[in-house]
Design an enzyme around this catalytic site. Sequence first.
Site, PDB file in Angstrom:
ATOM      1  N   GLY A  66       0.797 -12.157  -6.217  1.00 14.22           N
ATOM      2  CA  GLY A  66       0.128 -13.174  -5.406  1.00 14.22           C
ATOM      3  C   GLY A  66       1.018 -14.376  -5.235  1.00 14.22           C
ATOM      4  O   GLY A  66       2.174 -14.380  -5.670  1.00 14.22           O
ATOM      5  N   GLY A  67       0.490 -15.383  -4.595  1.00 14.09           N
ATOM      6  CA  GLY A  67       1.258 -16.595  -4.360  1.00 14.09           C
ATOM      7  C   GLY A  67       1.707 -17.233  -5.661  1.00 14.09           C
ATOM      8  O   GLY A  67       2.778 -17.825  -5.762  1.00 14.09           O
ATOM      9  N   PHE A  68       0.913 -17.059  -6.679  1.00 11.01           N
ATOM     10  CA  PHE A  68       1.184 -17.669  -7.977  1.00 11.01           C
ATOM     11  C   PHE A  68       2.310 -16.935  -8.692  1.00 11.01           C
ATOM     12  O   PHE A  68       3.100 -17.526  -9.410  1.00 11.01           O
ATOM     13  CB  PHE A  68      -0.120 -17.597  -8.782  1.00 11.01           C
ATOM     14  CG  PHE A  68      -0.028 -18.044 -10.203  1.00 11.01           C
ATOM     15  CD1 PHE A  68       0.316 -17.149 -11.211  1.00 11.01           C
ATOM     16  CD2 PHE A  68      -0.322 -19.347 -10.555  1.00 11.01           C
ATOM     17  CE1 PHE A  68       0.373 -17.565 -12.536  1.00 11.01           C
ATOM     18  CE2 PHE A  68      -0.264 -19.767 -11.882  1.00 11.01           C
ATOM     19  CZ  PHE A  68       0.089 -18.868 -12.870  1.00 11.01           C
ATOM     20  N   GLY A  69       2.396 -15.642  -8.494  1.00  9.94           N
ATOM     21  CA  GLY A  69       3.398 -14.832  -9.190  1.00  9.94           C
ATOM     22  C   GLY A  69       2.873 -13.418  -9.349  1.00  9.94           C
ATOM     23  O   GLY A  69       2.057 -12.960  -8.568  1.00  9.94           O
ATOM     24  N   LYS A  70       3.336 -12.760 -10.404  1.00  9.34           N
ATOM     25  CA  LYS A  70       2.934 -11.369 -10.596  1.00  9.34           C
ATOM     26  C   LYS A  70       1.812 -11.244 -11.617  1.00  9.34           C
ATOM     27  O   LYS A  70       1.722 -12.057 -12.542  1.00  9.34           O
ATOM     28  CB  LYS A  70       4.125 -10.554 -11.081  1.00  9.34           C
ATOM     29  CG  LYS A  70       5.091 -10.212  -9.966  1.00  9.34           C
ATOM     30  CD  LYS A  70       6.243  -9.384 -10.482  1.00  9.34           C
ATOM     31  CE  LYS A  70       7.211  -9.099  -9.339  1.00  9.34           C
ATOM     32  NZ  LYS A  70       8.534  -8.735  -9.821  1.00  9.34           N
ATOM     33  N   ASP A  79      -9.615 -18.754  -1.370  1.00  6.99           N
ATOM     34  CA  ASP A  79      -8.993 -17.471  -1.049  1.00  6.99           C
ATOM     35  C   ASP A  79      -9.943 -16.321  -1.373  1.00  6.99           C
ATOM     36  O   ASP A  79      -9.614 -15.423  -2.143  1.00  6.99           O
ATOM     37  CB  ASP A  79      -7.665 -17.331  -1.784  1.00  6.99           C
ATOM     38  CG  ASP A  79      -6.765 -16.271  -1.149  1.00  6.99           C
ATOM     39  OD1 ASP A  79      -7.137 -15.763  -0.061  1.00  6.99           O
ATOM     40  OD2 ASP A  79      -5.722 -15.946  -1.729  1.00  6.99           O
TER      41      ASP A  79
END
Length: 841
Positions: A522-526, A637
């Site tokens: 995701g935008g945050f990371g994995k 989201d």
Amino acid sequence: MKSISKSLFFALCYCTFTFHVPAENSPESPPVPYHISCGDKEITDSDGRQWIPDGEFLASSDSGDDTEVATAQYPDPLLPSAVPYMNARIFRSSSTTYKFQVYSKSRLWLRLYFYPATYGKHDPSGAYFSVSANGITLLNNFSAAVTAKAFTQAYLLREFSLMPVVSGHLNLKITPCKESYGFINGIEVIPMPDIFQKPVAIVGYREETLDLRGSTLQTMFRLNVGGQFIAPHEDSGLTRTWYDDLPYLSGDSIGATSLAKKDVNIRYTAEVTEDIAPLIVYSTARTMGPYSKVNLKHNLTWIFQVDADFTYVVRLHFCEFQLSRIGERVFDIFLNNQTARRGADVIAWSGSMGTPIYKDFALYVSGVPGVGEIWVALHPTISKTHKSNRYDSILNGLEVFKVNDTNENLAGRNPLPSKMLIDAEEAQKQLQTSESTVEEMVAGGVASCAVVLAVVVFVRKKNASKTVNLLPIDGTGSSNRDRSGGSGHRMSIAAGLCRHFSLSEIKSGTKNFSQSKVIGVGGFGKVYKGTIDGGTKVAIKRSNPSSEQGFHEFQNEIEMLSKLRHRHLVSLIGYCEEAGEMILVYDFMANGTLREHLYKTDNPPLSWKQRLEICIGAASGLHYLHTGATYPIIHRDVKTTNILVDEKWVAKVSDFGLSKCGSNLTQTHYSTMVKGSFGYLDPEYFRRQQLTVKSDVYSFGVVLFEVLCGRPALDSDLPKEQISLADYVLRCQRKGALRRIIDPHLKGEINPECFRVFTDVAAKCISDNGIDRPSMGDVLWYLEFCLQLQESPGGDDEAEDMAKDAYDTATLSIEEEIADDEVYSPRLTPVFSMIADPRGR
Ligand SMILES: *[C@@H]1O[C@H](CO)[C@@H](O)[C@H](O)[C@H]1NC(C)=O
Ligand SMILES: *[C@@H]1O[C@H](CO)[C@@H](O)[C@H](O)[C@H]1NC(C)=O
Ligand SMILES: *[C@@H]1O[C@H](CO)[C@@H](O)[C@H](O)[C@H]1NC(C)=O
Ligand SMILES: *[C@@H]1O[C@H](CO)[C@@H](O)[C@H](O)[C@H]1NC(C)=O
Ligand SMILES: *[C@@H]1O[C@H](CO)[C@@H](O)[C@H](O)[C@H]1NC(C)=O
Ligand SMILES: *[C@@H]1O[C@H](CO)[C@@H](O)[C@H](O)[C@H]1NC(C)=O
Ligand SMILES: *[C@@H]1O[C@H](CO)[C@@H](O)[C@H](O)[C@H]1NC(C)=O
Ligand SMILES: CC(=O)N[C@H]1CO[C@H](CO)[C@@H](O)[C@@H]1O
């Protein structure tokens, strides 16, 4: 006429009191508003209110001052402000009392603040004391620790309405019980408007009334029904606090909330002024919902825990802002199963739309001392004489006051801890008897959370997938009954929980962040699938090293997440902050995302009922985000990959971590990442750069259609006019062709009435303008209704009739009843626009 001029007179008196310059100790002078932080110095709280030390008000007998000042060992993060809670005055005997020079022809509010904490060598559980004001017993054998624990609160605020003080003196006496001590953190003495002038009807007695003019009262509950928390500084200078009513609602029917539209002019009258309640209370309401026949089968009920063996005054605030004619919304009011009023009609009482009115009822609560209840129930009036086409009830605000008994006493017993608290304690005991490694591990977590992050911490059992409820989100005492069971949409706010993991624990749980363990990006990371404690499955979210989220945001996020607990939100288990890594550890959801069960999948198709239940769960999680905290939290989201399902098919909303919350107007350093996914984005967001809770409602509407049609929100493989699901379904709906595009797996399965209500509410969700969209609470209500229709399908005449009627009313009244969030609270719009405006950062 007489009563109007009388209340005008009082209003005027009050005005002169408040604006008069205080001159001490003169019978002509107004009472001084005292804000006293006990055992402290002169200091300002987070609202900018000035507090003064208590020293000059202390008077000791010959035996001398037997008090000491102390500071609490550590601040509970749920304290709204360090002032006045962090400092206390300890009373070892009754030789010292507070004496205030006060002269007041009007009533006074006396507010007492208690924060049961460890003060030096004093343990909070050792304090038992009584408090009296001018001879009236306010508290007796009072244990702030026991009371706070029973109500799962961090602190206690007790508000009393004292009779006018014309002697010039107010003596406040704190008397420790035998071999115990007393303490107090803050005292306020404030002139209050006389809101108890009118005689009050006694429930169950036709002619009798209760005269409150000679009585001392205690405020037990003060709720902004159908609305939000109102902070003291927002209440027109009267510094009252109004809470959300949701935690007190009982049972299966929670009704629908609504707010006045912009064009409804809500205004005070001679009788109802800002002294009675701020206008914002009257501009929100809870009604039963648009389905008359359903409403007839339920009561809208609030339940309050109170001390038995006292008389209480229940004040109901009303303001009709949707209907304008007499007889349109007529209902009965029940208090403790007795009829308090039949045929209540707000317009008939108030004269017109937008005019507030309140009604007081007195009732004696019997029962075992300590454990009484007040039930306030509303039900539409059924009457042969006037035929209404609408069966509904409404309430805007609610206050409960306790009246002194014949012994000039207001003190009850210390409350008993709730069942869930006892469960939690048992869990803790079990933990203590389990292996020491677990204890050490948990203890380590506790220490780092409390010290580093100041997050509320309670222990978690090694294998528990269930957390225990210890603290409500705002620390303000929702009722202490466990409401997590039953209807399935009640919130269960679980313990704040935050465990610290070492990086090596995380690494060994994910095979050094092995690519094979990645279950999402995701935008945050994995996101990795991992294991902890030698087998417990968890989801591990590792921040992208290039993520712009800083450590502060990370801390804020953990603090927020650890307070958000709900059956339909994915729980945060812990975090790891080491070597520049920022990692969050969540409960693992065995059955993955909702999308994996809808299309492009090998999983067997879900039944319609399963889909409805998942939607209801997700709606309930989002509703909690929007209303469960003091301030609304926008998910930003919402999509089918952010709705997860556990092994029991319970839906949980995830990825609300980077959600924006309007909690702090000055807090601007949020992540700059633009969140939201194409296909789900609120069109209004593009037009106005404003994000509101209605943006989540839009995205959720797309989710509902995805669930119904079994296809993605955006599918570029399809012909142009079908790419966007939202556009496509609206076009089909206009043509009456929606049935043709439902998921083939569902053909023949959906009850027609259920289908109509479902598509109707889903379409409302994706309305172009936020104002036309229902609230998440309303969506939840409609979805539950859909499930009912699905489960009791046609054939049965009554059910069909009910559904038809419901549908007709629904199409009419969704527009009519669902109002605009933005007019609701002027303070919301600027926050959200600031958050949403990328240039602002
Ligand atoms: C009201 O009636 C219900 C159902 O009979 C009962 O369970 C409840 O205890 C009653 N409430 C009070 C306050 O008496
Ligand atoms: C509503 O409450 C009243 C008073 O307790 C009770 O008599 C009535 O049966 C209730 N109605 C419903 C539909 O539950
Ligand atoms: C409260 O105290 C006042 C003053 O003593 C008394 O007149 C009144 O009756 C008491 N109220 C009740 C409900 O007993
Ligand atoms: C004081 O309160 C405690 C806790 O509620 C109770 O156990 C005790 O019996 C009370 N003492 C008296 C004298 O009422
Ligand atoms: C913890 O695990 C044990 C053994 O697997 C089980 O019996 C127990 O019910 C679990 N406790 C909870 C709260 O899940
Ligand atoms: C993880 O990496 C360390 C050194 O970088 C290595 O010693 C260890 O064996 C690795 N563990 C796994 C499970 O691959
Ligand atoms: C809001 O946030 C700012 C910056 O983080 C902080 O300084 C301030 O104290 C906060 N205000 C409140 C009321 O929490
Ligand atoms: C795809 C998947 O994981 N399905 C599982 C969902 O949960 C049920 C009940 O635990 C399992 O039987 C499925 O295999």
